[in-house]
Write a protein that holds these residues in place. Structure first.
Motif, short mmCIF file in Angstrom:
data_model
loop_
_atom_site.label_atom_id
_atom_site.label_comp_id
_atom_site.label_asym_id
_atom_site.label_seq_id
_atom_site.Cartn_x
_atom_site.Cartn_y
_atom_site.Cartn_z
N VAL A 224 115.28 -25.60 28.40
CA VAL A 224 115.79 -25.21 27.09
C VAL A 224 115.86 -23.68 26.99
CG1 VAL A 224 115.32 -25.28 24.62
CG2 VAL A 224 114.96 -27.31 26.01
N THR A 225 114.75 -23.04 27.32
CA THR A 225 114.72 -21.57 27.17
C THR A 225 115.71 -20.93 28.14
OG1 THR A 225 112.91 -21.37 28.72
CG2 THR A 225 112.34 -21.56 26.40
N ALA A 226 115.82 -21.49 29.33
CA ALA A 226 116.76 -20.93 30.31
C ALA A 226 118.19 -21.04 29.79
CB ALA A 226 116.62 -21.63 31.65
N THR A 227 118.51 -22.17 29.15
CA THR A 227 119.86 -22.33 28.61
C THR A 227 120.12 -21.31 27.52
OG1 THR A 227 119.60 -24.66 29.05
CG2 THR A 227 121.50 -24.01 27.74
N SER B 163 120.57 -38.57 30.48
CA SER B 163 119.73 -39.39 29.60
C SER B 163 118.95 -38.47 28.67
CB SER B 163 118.73 -40.20 30.42
OG SER B 163 119.34 -40.71 31.56
N PRO B 164 118.90 -38.83 27.39
CA PRO B 164 118.12 -37.99 26.46
C PRO B 164 116.64 -38.06 26.79
CG PRO B 164 118.83 -40.00 25.38
CD PRO B 164 119.51 -39.98 26.71
N THR B 165 115.98 -36.94 26.66
CA THR B 165 114.53 -36.92 26.90
C THR B 165 113.84 -36.55 25.60
OG1 THR B 165 114.51 -34.60 27.47
CG2 THR B 165 114.92 -36.13 29.26
N LYS B 166 112.52 -36.56 25.65
CA LYS B 166 111.73 -36.23 24.46
C LYS B 166 112.11 -34.86 23.91
CE LYS B 166 107.30 -35.33 25.03
NZ LYS B 166 105.87 -35.56 25.33
N HIS B 167 112.27 -33.89 24.80
CA HIS B 167 112.59 -32.54 24.35
C HIS B 167 114.00 -32.46 23.78
CE1 HIS B 167 109.19 -30.52 26.82
NE2 HIS B 167 108.78 -30.95 25.64
N VAL B 168 114.90 -33.22 24.37
CA VAL B 168 116.27 -33.23 23.83
C VAL B 168 116.26 -33.80 22.42
CG1 VAL B 168 118.55 -34.28 24.06
CG2 VAL B 168 117.40 -33.36 26.08
N VAL B 169 115.50 -34.90 22.23
CA VAL B 169 115.42 -35.52 20.90
C VAL B 169 114.84 -34.52 19.91
CG1 VAL B 169 114.29 -37.30 19.54
CG2 VAL B 169 115.32 -37.87 21.74
N TRP B 170 113.76 -33.87 20.31
CA TRP B 170 113.12 -32.93 19.38
C TRP B 170 113.99 -31.69 19.14
CZ3 TRP B 170 109.84 -33.62 15.72
CH2 TRP B 170 109.02 -34.74 15.76
N LEU B 171 114.74 -31.33 20.14
CA LEU B 171 115.68 -30.22 19.96
C LEU B 171 116.73 -30.60 18.93
CD1 LEU B 171 115.66 -27.53 21.45
CD2 LEU B 171 117.46 -28.39 22.93
N TRP C 167 122.33 -30.60 27.34
CA TRP C 167 122.04 -31.01 25.96
C TRP C 167 121.76 -29.79 25.08
CZ3 TRP C 167 123.22 -35.16 23.50
CH2 TRP C 167 123.29 -36.39 24.17
N THR C 168 120.92 -28.90 25.62
CA THR C 168 120.56 -27.69 24.85
C THR C 168 121.81 -26.91 24.51
OG1 THR C 168 118.51 -27.62 26.11
CG2 THR C 168 119.07 -25.66 24.85
N LEU C 169 122.65 -26.73 25.50
CA LEU C 169 123.87 -25.95 25.31
C LEU C 169 124.74 -26.60 24.22
CD1 LEU C 169 125.45 -23.54 26.48
CD2 LEU C 169 126.68 -25.17 27.91
N VAL C 170 124.90 -27.92 24.34
CA VAL C 170 125.75 -28.62 23.36
C VAL C 170 125.16 -28.48 21.96
CG1 VAL C 170 126.54 -30.91 22.62
CG2 VAL C 170 126.69 -30.24 25.04
N ILE C 171 123.85 -28.77 21.84
CA ILE C 171 123.20 -28.71 20.52
C ILE C 171 123.31 -27.30 19.96
CG2 ILE C 171 120.97 -28.83 19.35
CD1 ILE C 171 120.26 -31.15 21.24
N PHE C 172 123.08 -26.31 20.84
CA PHE C 172 123.11 -24.92 20.36
C PHE C 172 124.50 -24.55 19.85
CE2 PHE C 172 123.73 -20.36 20.88
CZ PHE C 172 122.66 -19.88 20.12
N ILE C 173 125.52 -24.92 20.61
CA ILE C 173 126.88 -24.53 20.21
C ILE C 173 127.29 -25.23 18.92
CG2 ILE C 173 129.31 -24.73 20.87
CD1 ILE C 173 128.37 -24.05 23.75
#
Lengths: 285, 189
Positions: free
Chosen positions: A151-154, A52-60, B31-37
């Motif tokens: 996010v930073t870990a990814t 599920s998208p979260t606030k941080h995902v949306v802002w990312l 999500w981060t990974l997908v967006i980043f790539i």
């Protein structure tokens, strides 16, 4: 949230993730929450991932979109004013070119070493993505996605993978020597215990670097917002209009600092990524 | 902070478990990974490659222009050097021509002076010879006159008409005994 009463936490909801995004409205507090859709977790083996998208995902995503818009506009402006590399660009294209060229010539190529050109897009993307995500946190109603450890870990993990693959491609079999400590200029009797002791150190060292990257960015972005909110919180703690100007002035000053930190942390992340790639490509032990 | 966290828990209740600051969540990571790539691919293809390419082309154009300018400068330097050498050669030649002309003029002058000197000498010699000849003639004339005068004088003094022929021989022999210098003053030129 802005009308926080006594005992209501205004800090934690701001810096943590949520399944809703804030948007401006005329309700008391001038803020409304838009709930984000909740999807059933996806099961991969025994793992259950809640996509599920979260606030941080949306802002990312917003940061990435702004990043794309900005850079494509820059590229278009650049192409329009340079006439296929015949002339120097002007205006916006020139400004972005300065960023790109600085990172390419001063950060990537000196640190990564020979044939560092192919890492330029990766480092540049890291820089601009982190920069835009950091800056989104400074927009009212915005949220700092880079203040989320996930996010930073990814990003750090991606960097880790890029670093290790760069090492494998550059060194071939020699890449193993970045895992197993195997000195060439000492007798075997010394070599064996050295290898036994140093190999775990080498392996830990490999994981320390991305870990430090992740924590550094996360902590910097979170800390700034905690300080800001703590200063704003002073107004509600004292419940006095007379006290308000002082924390407000300090909050403005900290916001300025945050603006700088946004840029600095994006730059440090990109710089360190370039340094790590360069290290593993040239390491000989 | 504990107080705040407690309130947070109460506020959101059991609907949402409080999100730990330091515990990563898998969904956000994916999500981060997908967006980043996706971002990496888009930016690389549509932004960084074109900008870098344009910059590299410009750098190349600049390098070419600099190389061309260098080449032109070398060329013009070479031409300038040639011109300088030619001018130097021409100047040397001019100097040589002037020197030659001067030497020739000097030679002609010397020759002319010499010739003039020669002619003067000739003239003088001729004049001297003529003077000497005139003198000799004058001396001879004077002698004849002197003989006549002496005979006339002597015949008057002794009152007797002497034998013309014998008297003349007497006087002539006398005059011949007198050196020339006594009769004629020395002619100097």
């Amino acid at each position: 949230m802005l009308l926080a009463g006594p005992g209501i936490d205004i800090i934690t909801p701001h810096i943590t993730d949520a399944h809703a995004i804030d948007y401006p409205c005329l309700h008391p507090g001038f803020v409304c929450e838009l709930p984000l859709p909740r999807w059933a977790p996806i099961h991969i083996g025994s793992f259950a991932i809640d996509m599920s998208p979260t606030k941080h995902v949306v802002w990312l995503g917003i940061a990435a979109l702004l990043c794309v818009i900005t850079m494509l506009m820059a590229a278009r402006a650049h192409a329009k004013t340079t006439f296929g590399g015949q002339r120097a660009p002007s205006g916006f294209g020139n400004g972005m070119e300065a960023f790109v060229l600085f990172l390419r010539n001063e950060v990537v190529i000196p640190n990564v070493g020979p044939r560092g050109d192919k890492f330029v897009p990766f480092i540049l993307t890291l820089f601009f993505f982190i920069l835009f995500a950091n800056l989104c946190g400074l927009i009212p109603y915005g949220s700092t996605a880079t203040g989320n450890i996930s996010v930073t870990a990814t990003l750090a993990l991606v960097t880790f993978v890029v670093v290790e693959i760069a090492g494998m491609r550059e060194q071939g079999a020699g890449y193993l020597s970045t895992i197993f400590y195997w000195p060439h200029d000492v007798p075997l009797a010394v070599k064996m215990p050295m290898t036994l002791i140093m190999t775990p150190v080498e392996i830990v060292g490999k994981f320390t670097k991305p870990f430090a990257l992740a924590i550094r960015l996360f902590a910097n972005m979170t800390a700034g917002h905690v300080v800001l909110l703590a200063l704003i919180g002073l107004i509600f703690t004292f419940k006095s209009y007379i006290v308000a100007p002082a924390p407000l002035a300090m909050a403005v000053a900290i916001s300025m600092l945050e603006l700088f930190v946004s840029l600095l942390q994006a730059f440090i992340f990109a710089l360190l990524a370039a340094v790590f790639i360069g290290q593993i490509r040239t390491s000989s032990h | 902070m504990h107080f705040f966290l407690l309130q947070e828990t109460i506020q959101h209740g059991a609907a949402e478990a409080p999100t730990g600051l330091l515990s990563p969540t898998g969904g956000v990571m994916v999500w981060t990974l997908v967006i980043f790539i996706v971002l990496l691919l888009i930016l690389t293809k549509y932004a960084f490659k074109p900008i870098t390419k344009a910059v590299e082309e410009r750098e190349k154009a600049l390098a070419d222009a600099i190389a061309a300018a260098q080449r032109d400068r070398d060329e013009s330097n070479r031409l300038l050097q040639d011109q300088r050498e030619q001018i130097a050669v021409a100047r040397d030649e001019a100097q040589k021509i002037i020197a030659d002309a001067r030497a020739a003029a000097e030679q002609v002058r010397g020759k002319m002076i010499e010739q003039a000197h020669g002619e003067t000498g000739d003239l003088l010699d001729r004049a001297r010879r003529e003077i000497v000849a005139e003198r000799d003639r004058a001396i001879a004339d004077l002698r004849l006159e002197a003989i006549d005068l002496a005979i006339a004088g002597a015949s008057r003094v002794i009152g007797k008409n002497m034998d013309e022929q014998s008297n003349r021989q007497l006087v002539e022999s006398f005059l011949a005994s007198i050196p020339n210098s006594k009769i004629a003053p020395k002619v100097t030129v």
